[in-house]
Design a protein around this motif. Structure first.
Motif, PDB file in Angstrom:
ATOM      1  N   TRP A  12       0.822  -1.207   0.000  1.00 38.04           N
ATOM      2  CA  TRP A  12       0.000   0.000   0.000  1.00 38.04           C
ATOM      3  C   TRP A  12       0.861   1.263   0.000  1.00 38.04           C
ATOM      4  O   TRP A  12       0.588   2.220  -0.719  1.00 38.04           O
ATOM      5  N   VAL A  13       1.937   1.262   0.790  1.00 40.42           N
ATOM      6  CA  VAL A  13       2.846   2.410   0.815  1.00 40.42           C
ATOM      7  C   VAL A  13       3.512   2.599  -0.543  1.00 40.42           C
ATOM      8  O   VAL A  13       3.640   3.723  -1.040  1.00 40.42           O
ATOM      9  N   ASN A  14       3.935   1.505  -1.160  1.00 45.92           N
ATOM     10  CA  ASN A  14       4.549   1.600  -2.487  1.00 45.92           C
ATOM     11  C   ASN A  14       3.572   2.141  -3.516  1.00 45.92           C
ATOM     12  O   ASN A  14       3.953   2.912  -4.414  1.00 45.92           O
ATOM     13  N   MET A  15       2.316   1.749  -3.403  1.00 44.77           N
ATOM     14  CA  MET A  15       1.309   2.271  -4.325  1.00 44.77           C
ATOM     15  C   MET A  15       1.119   3.772  -4.140  1.00 44.77           C
ATOM     16  O   MET A  15       0.979   4.527  -5.109  1.00 44.77           O
ATOM     17  N   ILE A  16       1.134   4.243  -2.880  1.00 45.67           N
ATOM     18  CA  ILE A  16       1.002   5.672  -2.604  1.00 45.67           C
ATOM     19  C   ILE A  16       2.195   6.430  -3.167  1.00 45.67           C
ATOM     20  O   ILE A  16       2.060   7.473  -3.804  1.00 45.67           O
ATOM     21  N   MET A  17       3.398   5.898  -2.921  1.00 49.18           N
ATOM     22  CA  MET A  17       4.618   6.600  -3.310  1.00 49.18           C
ATOM     23  C   MET A  17       4.852   6.567  -4.807  1.00 49.18           C
ATOM     24  O   MET A  17       5.370   7.532  -5.386  1.00 49.18           O
ATOM     25  N   ASP A  18       4.512   5.472  -5.455  1.00 49.62           N
ATOM     26  CA  ASP A  18       4.816   5.306  -6.878  1.00 49.62           C
ATOM     27  C   ASP A  18       3.612   5.605  -7.766  1.00 49.62           C
ATOM     28  O   ASP A  18       3.550   6.656  -8.408  1.00 49.62           O
ATOM     29  N   THR A  19       2.640   4.719  -7.775  1.00 52.37           N
ATOM     30  CA  THR A  19       1.527   4.841  -8.715  1.00 52.37           C
ATOM     31  C   THR A  19       0.666   6.070  -8.451  1.00 52.37           C
ATOM     32  O   THR A  19       0.528   6.954  -9.305  1.00 52.37           O
ATOM     33  N   LEU A  20       0.090   6.149  -7.239  1.00 54.11           N
ATOM     34  CA  LEU A  20      -0.812   7.255  -6.935  1.00 54.11           C
ATOM     35  C   LEU A  20      -0.066   8.591  -6.853  1.00 54.11           C
ATOM     36  O   LEU A  20      -0.559   9.616  -7.323  1.00 54.11           O
ATOM     37  N   GLY A  21       1.121   8.586  -6.258  1.00 54.29           N
ATOM     38  CA  GLY A  21       1.898   9.819  -6.162  1.00 54.29           C
ATOM     39  C   GLY A  21       2.299  10.353  -7.525  1.00 54.29           C
ATOM     40  O   GLY A  21       2.188  11.545  -7.800  1.00 54.29           O
ATOM     41  N   ALA A  22       2.768   9.451  -8.390  1.00 54.37           N
ATOM     42  CA  ALA A  22       3.160   9.875  -9.738  1.00 54.37           C
ATOM     43  C   ALA A  22       1.957  10.374 -10.523  1.00 54.37           C
ATOM     44  O   ALA A  22       2.039  11.372 -11.245  1.00 54.37           O
ATOM     45  N   LEU A  23       0.825   9.700 -10.391  1.00 60.03           N
ATOM     46  CA  LEU A  23      -0.384  10.122 -11.101  1.00 60.03           C
ATOM     47  C   LEU A  23      -0.852  11.487 -10.617  1.00 60.03           C
ATOM     48  O   LEU A  23      -1.247  12.340 -11.419  1.00 60.03           O
ATOM     49  N   ALA A  24      -0.793  11.712  -9.312  1.00 60.86           N
ATOM     50  CA  ALA A  24      -1.230  12.987  -8.759  1.00 60.86           C
ATOM     51  C   ALA A  24      -0.364  14.140  -9.262  1.00 60.86           C
ATOM     52  O   ALA A  24      -0.865  15.197  -9.663  1.00 60.86           O
ATOM     53  N   LEU A  25       0.961  13.949  -9.238  1.00 63.51           N
ATOM     54  CA  LEU A  25       1.865  15.024  -9.645  1.00 63.51           C
ATOM     55  C   LEU A  25       1.910  15.193 -11.159  1.00 63.51           C
ATOM     56  O   LEU A  25       2.094  16.299 -11.658  1.00 63.51           O
ATOM     57  N   ALA A  26       1.737  14.098 -11.890  1.00 72.06           N
ATOM     58  CA  ALA A  26       1.800  14.179 -13.354  1.00 72.06           C
ATOM     59  C   ALA A  26       0.573  14.857 -13.947  1.00 72.06           C
ATOM     60  O   ALA A  26       0.616  15.332 -15.089  1.00 72.06           O
ATOM     61  N   THR A  27      -0.515  14.900 -13.201  1.00 71.41           N
ATOM     62  CA  THR A  27      -1.747  15.500 -13.711  1.00 71.41           C
ATOM     63  C   THR A  27      -1.931  16.933 -13.238  1.00 71.41           C
ATOM     64  O   THR A  27      -3.017  17.494 -13.368  1.00 71.41           O
ATOM     65  N   GLU A  28      -0.875  17.546 -12.679  1.00 64.87           N
ATOM     66  CA  GLU A  28      -0.950  18.944 -12.299  1.00 64.87           C
ATOM     67  C   GLU A  28      -1.229  19.790 -13.530  1.00 64.87           C
ATOM     68  O   GLU A  28      -0.579  19.613 -14.581  1.00 64.87           O
ATOM     69  N   PRO A  29      -2.185  20.721 -13.481  1.00 63.79           N
ATOM     70  CA  PRO A  29      -2.481  21.545 -14.654  1.00 63.79           C
ATOM     71  C   PRO A  29      -1.315  22.460 -14.998  1.00 63.79           C
ATOM     72  O   PRO A  29      -0.582  22.899 -14.106  1.00 63.79           O
ATOM     73  N   PRO A  30      -1.098  22.759 -16.270  1.00 65.92           N
ATOM     74  CA  PRO A  30       0.005  23.655 -16.655  1.00 65.92           C
ATOM     75  C   PRO A  30      -0.249  25.078 -16.176  1.00 65.92           C
ATOM     76  O   PRO A  30      -1.392  25.488 -15.985  1.00 65.92           O
ATOM     77  N   ASN A  31       0.831  25.811 -15.982  1.00 62.27           N
ATOM     78  CA  ASN A  31       0.712  27.216 -15.589  1.00 62.27           C
ATOM     79  C   ASN A  31       1.626  28.065 -16.451  1.00 62.27           C
ATOM     80  O   ASN A  31       2.424  27.559 -17.244  1.00 62.27           O
ATOM     81  N   ASP A  32       1.514  29.371 -16.307  1.00 63.79           N
ATOM     82  CA  ASP A  32       2.278  30.290 -17.146  1.00 63.79           C
ATOM     83  C   ASP A  32       3.783  30.138 -16.953  1.00 63.79           C
ATOM     84  O   ASP A  32       4.562  30.309 -17.895  1.00 63.79           O
TER      85      ASP A  32
END
Length: 203
Positions: A12-32
Motif C-alpha cells: 500500500w505504501v509503495n502504491m502511494i509513493m509510486d503509482t498514486l503519487g506519480a499520477l497525482a503530480l503528473a496530472t498537475e495543470p500547466p501554468n504560465d
C-alpha cells in the motif's frame, strides 16, 4: 524485533509513493511559469539540486521519526496492554503513510514557498489525496485481519497527521537556504530563465 510493516502495508505504501503519487503530480495543470521555461539542455541532470534537497531532508526526517517510534514508541506514546506491539506497528504504518502524503504536497513546488499555489485547480491531485486518506482510514479501522492493523484512538490519528504535516514546516525552512551558487532572482525561478516575450527589449 518484528518488522513494523507487513507485506500488505508495504504494498500500500509503495502504491502511494509510486503509482498514486506519480499520477497525482503528473496530472498537475500547466501554468504560465511552465510555458516560459526554455528547453532543457541534453546533458542537464533530470534531478535538480532542489529535488535532491527535498529527497535528502524528507529521507532524514522520516528515518529519524520512524526510528524513534520503533525503539522508543511504547514509552513515548505510553502504550499499555497485551496488544501494545500491534498498536505501535499500526501507528508507525499510519504515520509513514501521512509522511508520504504530505511529501506529495511538498513535491508540487520545489522552489516556491507557497506549495498550495493553484491547489484548488488541481482537482485530480486533490481527489487522489482525499481518496488515499479514505482508503487509509478503511485499512486501519476495518481491515485489521487482512492488513495486520488495529483501530487507533483519535489521539493517535491526530498525532500521525501532525508528525506527517511537520515536514511542511521543515521544507519551508530549508527553502530559505539557496541550493545554487547564488540566490535565484525573481526572473529565474526554479532555475530556469523565462523566455522573453515581445514586449521586452532585446539586450
Amino acid at each position: 524485533m518484528n518488522a513494523p510493516l507487513s507485506a500488505m502495508q508495504l504494498s500500500w505504501v509503495n502504491m502511494i509513493m509510486d503509482t498514486l503519487g506519480a499520477l497525482a503530480l503528473a496530472t498537475e495543470p500547466p501554468n504560465d511559469d511552465m510555458m516560459k521555461r526554455p528547453p532543457t539542455d541534453r546533458g542537464e541532470s533530470i534531478i535538480t539540486k532542489s529535488m535532491w534537497r527535498n529527497i535528502a531532508d524528507q529521507s532524514v526526517y522520516q528515518l529519524v521519526v520512524l526510528g524513534v517510534l520503533m525503539f522508543k514508541g511504547k514509552h513515548l506514546l505510553k502504550l499499555i496492554g497485551s496488544d501494545v506491539d500491534v498498536v505501535l506497528n499500526t501507528f508507525i504504518f499510519n504515520t509513514f503513510v501521512f509522511c508520504q502524503l504530505f511529501n506529495e504536497i511538498n513535491s508540487r513546488e520545489m522552489e516556491k514557498f507557497n506549495i498550495f499555489h493553484e491547489f484548488s485547480s488541481s482537482w485530480i491531485f486533490s481527489t487522489i489525496l482525499l481518496s488515499t486518506i479514505l482508503f487509509q482510514i478503511i485499512i486501519i479501522e476495518f481491515l485489521g485481519a487482512f492488513a495486520s492493523t488495529v483501530p487507533l484512538s483519535p489521539q493517535l490519528w491526530l498525532l500521525s497527521i501532525l508528525i506527517g504535516s511537520a515536514s511542511l514546516i521543515i521544507v519551508f525552512m530549508l527553502k530559505c537556504i539557496p541550493v545554487g551558487s547564488a540566490k535565484l532572482s525573481s526572473h529565474s525561478r526554479n532555475g530556469y530563465h523565462p523566455i522573453p516575450n515581445g514586449s521586452e527589449e532585446d539586450v
